[in-house]
Design a protein around this motif. Structure first.
Motif, PDB file in Angstrom:
ATOM      1  N   LEU A  65      26.176  81.846  62.028  1.00 38.40           N
ATOM      2  CA  LEU A  65      26.936  80.761  61.406  1.00 38.40           C
ATOM      3  C   LEU A  65      26.277  80.265  60.118  1.00 38.40           C
ATOM      4  CD1 LEU A  65      28.151  78.647  64.470  1.00 38.40           C
ATOM      5  CD2 LEU A  65      29.503  80.082  62.951  1.00 38.40           C
ATOM      6  N   ASN A  66      24.957  80.280  60.062  1.00 33.87           N
ATOM      7  CA  ASN A  66      24.296  79.891  58.811  1.00 33.87           C
ATOM      8  C   ASN A  66      24.607  80.889  57.692  1.00 33.87           C
ATOM      9  OD1 ASN A  66      22.967  77.449  59.221  1.00 33.87           O
ATOM     10  ND2 ASN A  66      21.301  78.417  60.327  1.00 33.87           N
ATOM     11  N   GLY A 100      28.193  80.503  56.813  1.00 35.46           N
ATOM     12  CA  GLY A 100      28.413  79.213  56.150  1.00 35.46           C
ATOM     13  C   GLY A 100      28.077  79.287  54.666  1.00 35.46           C
ATOM     14  N   ILE A 141      37.610  78.692  56.420  1.00 37.89           N
ATOM     15  CA  ILE A 141      36.843  77.450  56.534  1.00 37.89           C
ATOM     16  C   ILE A 141      37.244  76.703  57.799  1.00 37.89           C
ATOM     17  CG2 ILE A 141      36.496  75.163  55.496  1.00 37.89           C
ATOM     18  CD1 ILE A 141      36.688  76.526  52.756  1.00 37.89           C
ATOM     19  N   TYR A 187      35.659  78.446  60.623  1.00 35.91           N
ATOM     20  CA  TYR A 187      34.217  78.159  60.600  1.00 35.91           C
ATOM     21  C   TYR A 187      33.956  76.764  61.164  1.00 35.91           C
ATOM     22  CZ  TYR A 187      29.507  77.366  58.770  1.00 35.91           C
ATOM     23  OH  TYR A 187      28.171  77.083  58.657  1.00 35.91           O
ATOM     24  N   LYS A 188      34.796  75.827  60.813  1.00 33.89           N
ATOM     25  CA  LYS A 188      34.648  74.455  61.321  1.00 33.89           C
ATOM     26  C   LYS A 188      34.756  74.438  62.848  1.00 33.89           C
ATOM     27  CE  LYS A 188      36.923  69.948  61.097  1.00 33.89           C
ATOM     28  NZ  LYS A 188      37.245  69.873  62.519  1.00 33.89           N
ATOM     29  N   VAL A 190      31.527  75.891  64.361  1.00 38.45           N
ATOM     30  CA  VAL A 190      30.396  74.957  64.240  1.00 38.45           C
ATOM     31  C   VAL A 190      30.533  73.839  65.261  1.00 38.45           C
ATOM     32  CG1 VAL A 190      29.292  73.254  62.738  1.00 38.45           C
ATOM     33  CG2 VAL A 190      29.948  75.483  61.814  1.00 38.45           C
ATOM     34  N   LEU A 239      22.320  74.416  59.413  1.00 38.15           N
ATOM     35  CA  LEU A 239      23.731  74.464  59.775  1.00 38.15           C
ATOM     36  C   LEU A 239      24.405  73.121  59.510  1.00 38.15           C
ATOM     37  CD1 LEU A 239      26.003  76.155  61.098  1.00 38.15           C
ATOM     38  CD2 LEU A 239      25.310  75.169  63.282  1.00 38.15           C
ATOM     39  N   TYR A 290      27.301  72.674  56.651  1.00 36.14           N
ATOM     40  CA  TYR A 290      28.615  72.166  57.050  1.00 36.14           C
ATOM     41  C   TYR A 290      28.996  70.925  56.232  1.00 36.14           C
ATOM     42  CZ  TYR A 290      32.338  70.316  59.991  1.00 36.14           C
ATOM     43  OH  TYR A 290      33.537  69.834  60.446  1.00 36.14           O
ATOM     44  N   LEU A 302      29.825  71.923  52.707  1.00 40.50           N
ATOM     45  CA  LEU A 302      31.120  72.607  52.658  1.00 40.50           C
ATOM     46  C   LEU A 302      32.260  71.599  52.655  1.00 40.50           C
ATOM     47  CD1 LEU A 302      32.621  75.340  52.808  1.00 40.50           C
ATOM     48  CD2 LEU A 302      32.539  75.140  55.292  1.00 40.50           C
ATOM     49  N   MET A 303      32.158  70.571  53.489  1.00 39.21           N
ATOM     50  CA  MET A 303      33.229  69.579  53.580  1.00 39.21           C
ATOM     51  C   MET A 303      33.295  68.701  52.314  1.00 39.21           C
ATOM     52  SD  MET A 303      34.799  70.245  56.271  1.00 39.21           S
ATOM     53  CE  MET A 303      34.355  71.953  56.442  1.00 39.21           C
ATOM     54  N   GLU A 341      32.655  62.937  63.232  1.00 37.38           N
ATOM     55  CA  GLU A 341      32.349  64.196  63.905  1.00 37.38           C
ATOM     56  C   GLU A 341      30.917  64.241  64.429  1.00 37.38           C
ATOM     57  OE1 GLU A 341      33.211  67.473  61.368  1.00 37.38           O
ATOM     58  OE2 GLU A 341      35.378  67.377  61.714  1.00 37.38           O
TER      59      GLU A 341
END
Length: 1124
Positions: A19-20, A23, A99, A102-103, A106, A135, A139, A142-143, A194
């Protein structure tokens, strides 16, 4: 009843790793979408088309609703182009869908980690904690970046509408995507929501940094007090290996830790009520005013967090604290980081000096090397982003000078030099740490495993495999060239961290910290064996400069201007090789663009460095040429005249002349009172030395599979500059017809070459290659760039300027002086002819032009002669019938006289013949000069040609004549003239032969007309006739030899005997004339007949005696001398 989680089956290590990696790829794809939308050239065209403008506005306004009615036909434009829209926007839509996936992954992993109640500690389970915090930050970044993409709603909505029109249904993922976009309009609020359930695990990871971060976040004074990174302060332990309980934390990026702290506590603000959090939070906020989200995407976090906290009830006090930290950062952070960079420059300089001399220390002091690289990278990145993104508006005054580092080139250079040492001596690392793993780490780990009170079977198997792996290592593996791979070893340790960090594990890693710290050290040691390149990438990758191009290029330009930093500018093209490392497998399309960018920037830097060398060399050469010019005889004459005037003034007691100061004599500039007085030439030589060090530092630079050679750039620029300088130093002015004397140009060229040759002492280049290339090009009409050369300019000047003046009667050729001499000053020609045509100048010309250039000059002269001979033949045609009768009536004096009166264009004939003679006289001078030069420069080759010509059976062959002419030897028949005559328009050979015979008759009968001119009177001082009629001897012999060789009748001697008979008969009749006008130059014309015989290889004095009484010649010589 919920099923209990099996920690060993959750594969936390594998999921975090995947995931890293994914990401980072997702952030890179989103970054490229954002940049594409900001650039009108790369922006999807549908978003800005007028035909779709109304539709796009409506889609954005109603987003994420999909129930659009085709009001006023707004969807017709989309319907017509739905296929193209889907094709173009699919890559953007699929990225957003990825994305979303991916969300989900995660979020799922975060829940599993919470359920397993993983205990994070950066000092023991380093890999697990690092990957978890990475991670979280990836994340969050990314957001935040998702919210920054301007046209996200338009792209998603337009694609969905086109999909709906094509498939009559909404794209399956659109509703969830729309919710994602809307939820993250204000990303911090959604992120807070979250991460609230994950506070426990996140807090344990962040709080573990309190053991590391305060120790890493020290100022330069504290570093200095601790003697950080120094390996010579304690000589007794210099050979001892650098050890630490937190080995892998020592070189970990401080920049990354601050990003963890700021973003982590931002999404979990409730943790800030704990003192432990404040001790991490405040120093991180005070370290600067912006952090990196990705590449050049920056988050100015103070204002961002302040606004966010103000929107949360009860966090106004925390917002005020953030503002206070912002003020503190603006006031103090630039100075703190400036002092850190200053200390790091000193520390890296010490490391490079010692490790270059003693590379064996790289083994025990490897930790220091990577710590130094990591610390320096952090400071460089901080400087780059804070310089490019100026601080937000505030009442606080910030010292912007601290955001500009004039010594940055040196810091970058030291980083590159340390990297090169690591790569060069990689076997030192391998040998040292292979023995370390086998002889020390294996024993220590075995003892720890045996001392464990509880060790489940799975964990025991993994730990035992570690010990066995290390015990099986041997130095012979290195000697046999075996490639090591410890990636499985490190992944097993990562898995073991995950197994032993959950709450219900039998073997808790947090309770066995010795095991964790020992294994972290062992992992570092394995990296020294097989993971050096990746570790260098982690600690010293400067690919960020690819995205901060303006800062990078500006820093390079400043480095070239600063004398103390010039030698370090080679670091900039070296850093360009890092650019390709910032690419990601999930964005293969950007690899080409970044690669092209790295190549173009490297080319730019190396070109600018070579240009700088060229400019400095040009200035030095100009100065040296000025000094050389002072030694010219014309400048010495001024000094001698003034000194003579002074002596006369003393005798005459004339005070005015006595006080006249002599000009500054050459060489006085070399006398110095003190070395502190630095002259301009001193500064130029210093600058040249520094630039040459930079150019010579690396023989080749590999960037994206392209190999650059800095020295080749230098050679190309030196060639270009030398070529232009050669032509420039001629000082040729087509308007005023002024040009430098060949001897002066030769002196300047030698001076220029001397300066260029001195560069060889500082750069490993073959400067002779430059000389050969440029000087050989200058022997042609045009150089490699199509520019005029000194050969062409000098040829044109001698032909069009000098020789034209000779035929005008103001310049005379003197065989005695072997030069053309000006008879009277000519206001249109601001020089004396002898200054350009004496033996010294022509030898200098031959040395400049070389054999090829002189051949071109000779051929140009012959082409002019050929054109004149063509005109002479036209005159023969005009007088054909009369000449035919004259040729057969030479024994009838009365008829000859009558027929001669009928000849037309006699004066024209003699003028053109005179022109030919003058050109031939100049050609003979140039050939003699060439022979003299080649006799000195290539004596063995020259003597071989002479010997060959003397002993070849057929000495008059064209091949032998061509060979002899090329080295300046005199020949009976000039092959260049023969070729020029043969290239003319062909006529009937017999008719052309007849014209040639009649031309000789025409010339023989016309010689008597010279007696009427006062300018024909012989000048014994010059050994010449003022009107250059003595040059007719060369013209007649050359014309006859060339014309009759062409026809291959071998009758040149007979035709010249015929010429001698006709000319003698015509000149003897001059003695019978009583006209005083005809008597002016009679004796001088008689001498011309003698000169023709002396010049001719076919005529002899005996033959002349049979046609013309020698007593008459003797009387003529006596008469002209007596007359003078």
């Amino acid at each position: 009843m919920s099923r209990q989680l099996n920690q060993s089956q959750q594969k936390l290590a594998e999921k975090l790793t995947i995931l890293n990696e994914r990401g980072i790829g997702m952030v890179a794809r989103l970054y490229n979408i954002k940049k594409a939308c900001q650039d009108p050239k790369s922006k999807p065209p549908f978003l800005s088309e007028k035909a779709l403008e109304a539709c796009v506005k409506k889609i954005v306004h109603k987003f994420p609703q999909t129930d659009m009615n085709n009001d006023h036909g707004q969807l017709n434009a989309v319907d017509h182009r739905k296929g193209d829209i889907m094709k173009v926007l699919s890559i953007y839509y699929l990225t957003f869908r990825d994305i979303l996936d991916y969300k989900d992954h995660v979020a799922e992993l975060m829940v599993i980690i919470d359920a397993c109640n993983v205990r994070f500690d950066i000092t023991t389970n380093f890999d697990l904690t690092k990957c978890y915090l990475d991670l979280v930050c990836i994340y969050i970044s990314l957001m935040i970046m998702l919210a920054r993409v301007e046209d996200r709603k338009a792209m998603l909505g337009l694609y969905n509408q086109a999909y709906h029109l094509s498939n009559h249904k909404v794209e399956p993922n659109f509703h969830r995507l729309g919710k994602l976009i809307v939820d993250f309009e204000q990303p911090t609020r959604k992120l807070l929501e979250e991460f609230t359930p994950h506070t426990k695990c996140l807090s344990s990871a962040l709080f573990s940094l309190e053991k590391i971060y305060p120790r890493r976040n020290l100022g330069a004074e504290q570093w200095r007090a601790q003697e950080m990174l120094s390996i010579i302060t304690k000589p007794a332990v210099m050979l001892n290996p650098a050890q630490s309980d937190t080995m892998r934390c020592e070189y970990f990026s401080l920049d990354a830790m601050e990003r963890w702290i700021i973003l982590g506590f931002m999404v979990c603000p409730n943790l800030l009520n704990q003192p432990r959090a404040v001790h991490l939070w405040k120093p991180a906020l005070q370290g600067g005013y912006c952090i990196t989200l990705f590449r050049d995407e920056i988050l100015t976090f103070h204002k961002y967090i302040e606004v966010f906290f103000d929107s949360i009830k009860g966090y106004n006090k925390k917002a005020a604290e953030v503002k206070e930290c912002s003020i503190h950062a603006l006031q103090n952070a630039p100075e703190v980081h400036r002092e850190r960079r200053k200390y790091l420059r000193m520390a890296l300089r010490e490391l490079v000096t010692i490790l270059s001399d003693q590379p064996g220390l790289l083994g025990p002091k490897a930790l220091y090397v990577f710590m130094a690289l990591s610390f320096t990278k952090d400071e460089i990145l901080w400087l780059v982003r804070h310089s490019e993104y100026r601080p937000p508006r505030s009442k606080v005054k910030i010292n912007t000078d601290d955001l500009v580092d004039e010594n940055l080139p040196e810091l970058l250079f030291l980083v590159e030099e340390l990297r090169s040492l690591v790569k060069k001596y990689n076997q030192v690392f391998q040998r040292y740490y292979l023995q370390y793993l086998r002889g020390y780490d294996a024993i220590v780990l075995n003892n720890i495993v045996k001392s464990l009170t509880v060790c489940p079977e799975d964990e025991s198997v993994i730990l035992t495999s570690f010990v066995n792996t290390m015990e099986s290592l041997s130095v012979k593996q290195i000697e046999e060239g075996e490639i090591f791979d410890f990636r499985g070893f490190r992944l097993d340790w990562f898995r073991l961290q995950a197994y032993t960090s959950v709450s219900k594990a039998t073997l808790m890693l947090t309770d066995n910290q010795d095991l964790g710290r020992t294994m972290n050290s062992i992992v570092f040691h394995t990296m020294m064996v097989d993971h050096l390149d990746e570790l260098l990438l982690e600690t010293s990758d400067l690919s960020v400069f690819c995205h901060f191009g303006r800062f990078f290029e500006k820093s390079f330009e400043q480095g070239l201007k600063d004398f103390s930093q010039i030698r370090y500018t080679i670091a900039y093209p070296l850093i360009c090789s890092h650019f390709i490392d910032c690419t990601h497998d999930l964005c293969p399309e950007e690899r080409y663009h970044i690669g092209e960018r790295s190549v173009s920037v490297t080319n730019l830097f190396l070109d600018e460095m070579a240009k700088s060398v060229k400019n400095v060399v040009t200035k030095i050469c100009s100065e040296q040429c000025t000094l050389s010019d002072q030694l010219l005889p014309k400048n010495a004459a001024i000094v001698l005249v003034i000194d003579l005037q002074k002596k006369n003034a003393i005798k005459e007691l004339n005070k005015k002349l006595k006080n006249v100061q002599s000009p500054r004599k050459p060489g006085l500039e070399s006398f110095r009172k003190t070395r502190e007085d630095v002259t301009e030439i001193d500064e130029l030589h210093t600058q040249l030395t520094e630039l040459c060090f930079a150019i010579n530092y690396s023989s080749s630079i590999t960037v994206w599979d392209h190999v650059f050679s800095p020295r080749e750039y230098l050679i190309q620029h030196l060639e270009s500059r030398f070529s232009k300088a050669l032509v420039g130093m001629m000082m040729y002015n087509p308007d005023t017809k002024e040009i430098a004397k060949p001897s002066e140009l030769l002196l300047s060229v030698k001076t220029y070459m001397g300066v260029l040759q001195s560069i060889e002492n500082q750069v490993h280049i073959d400067i002779t290659r430059v000389f050969n290339s440029v000087l050989l090009q200058q022997t042609q009409q045009q150089d490699a760039h199509g520019e005029k050369t000194i050969t062409l300019n000098y040829t044109n000047w001698y032909l069009e300027t000098l020789l034209r003046r000779v035929t005008a009667g103001q310049i005379c050729y003197s065989p005695y002086q072997k030069a053309f001499v000006s008879l009277a000053p000519d206001p249109q020609l601001p020089f004396n002819a002898e200054e350009y045509t004496d033996i010294t100048e022509l030898r200098a010309l031959a040395e400049l032009l070389g054999a090829y250039g002189m051949k071109f000059l000779r051929e140009s002269l012959m082409w002019h002669i050929a054109s004149q001979i063509g005109e002479l033949k036209k005159l023969v045609v005009e007088n054909h019938d009369v000449l035919q009768q004259l040729r057969t009536s030479f024994d009838q004096p009365e008829k000859m006289t009558e027929l001669f009166q009928q000849l037309k264009y006699v004066d024209n004939l003699m003028t053109r013949l005179n022109i030919i003679g003058v050109i031939l006289a100049f050609k003979c001078l140039t050939q003699e000069a060439l022979a003299d030069v080649l006799g000195i420069r290539v004596p063995f080759l020259n003597n071989s040609v002479i010997d060959f010509r003397e002993h070849v059976p057929d000495g008059s062959s064209m091949i032998v004549n061509e060979l002899a002419s090329s080295v300046g030897l005199s020949v009976n028949v000039d092959p260049a003239l023969v070729r020029a005559l043969q290239s003319e328009k062909s006529i009937d050979p017999d008719q052309d032969y007849n014209y040639s015979c009649l031309l000789i008759v025409f010339i023989a009968l016309s010689l008597r007309t010279l007696a009427k001119s006062e300018q024909t009177v012989y000048n014994s001082v010059l050994d010449a006739h003022p009107n250059n009629s003595h040059c007719l001897a060369k013209a007649i012999n050359t014309i006859a030899a060339s014309l009759f060789v062409i026809h291959n009748k071998n009758d040149t001697e007979e035709r010249l005997q015929e010429f001698l008979a006709l000319a003698s008969s015509s000149l003897l009749r001059l003695s019978q004339e009583t006209d005083k006008v005809s008597m002016k130059g009679r004796e001088s014309v008689y001498l011309l007949l003698d000169q023709i015989v002396q010049e001719s290889p076919y005529l002899t004095q005996d033959l002349l005696e049979s046609c013309f009484p020698y007593a008459l010649l003797r009387h003529a010589y006596h008469a002209v001398i007596q007359h003078e």
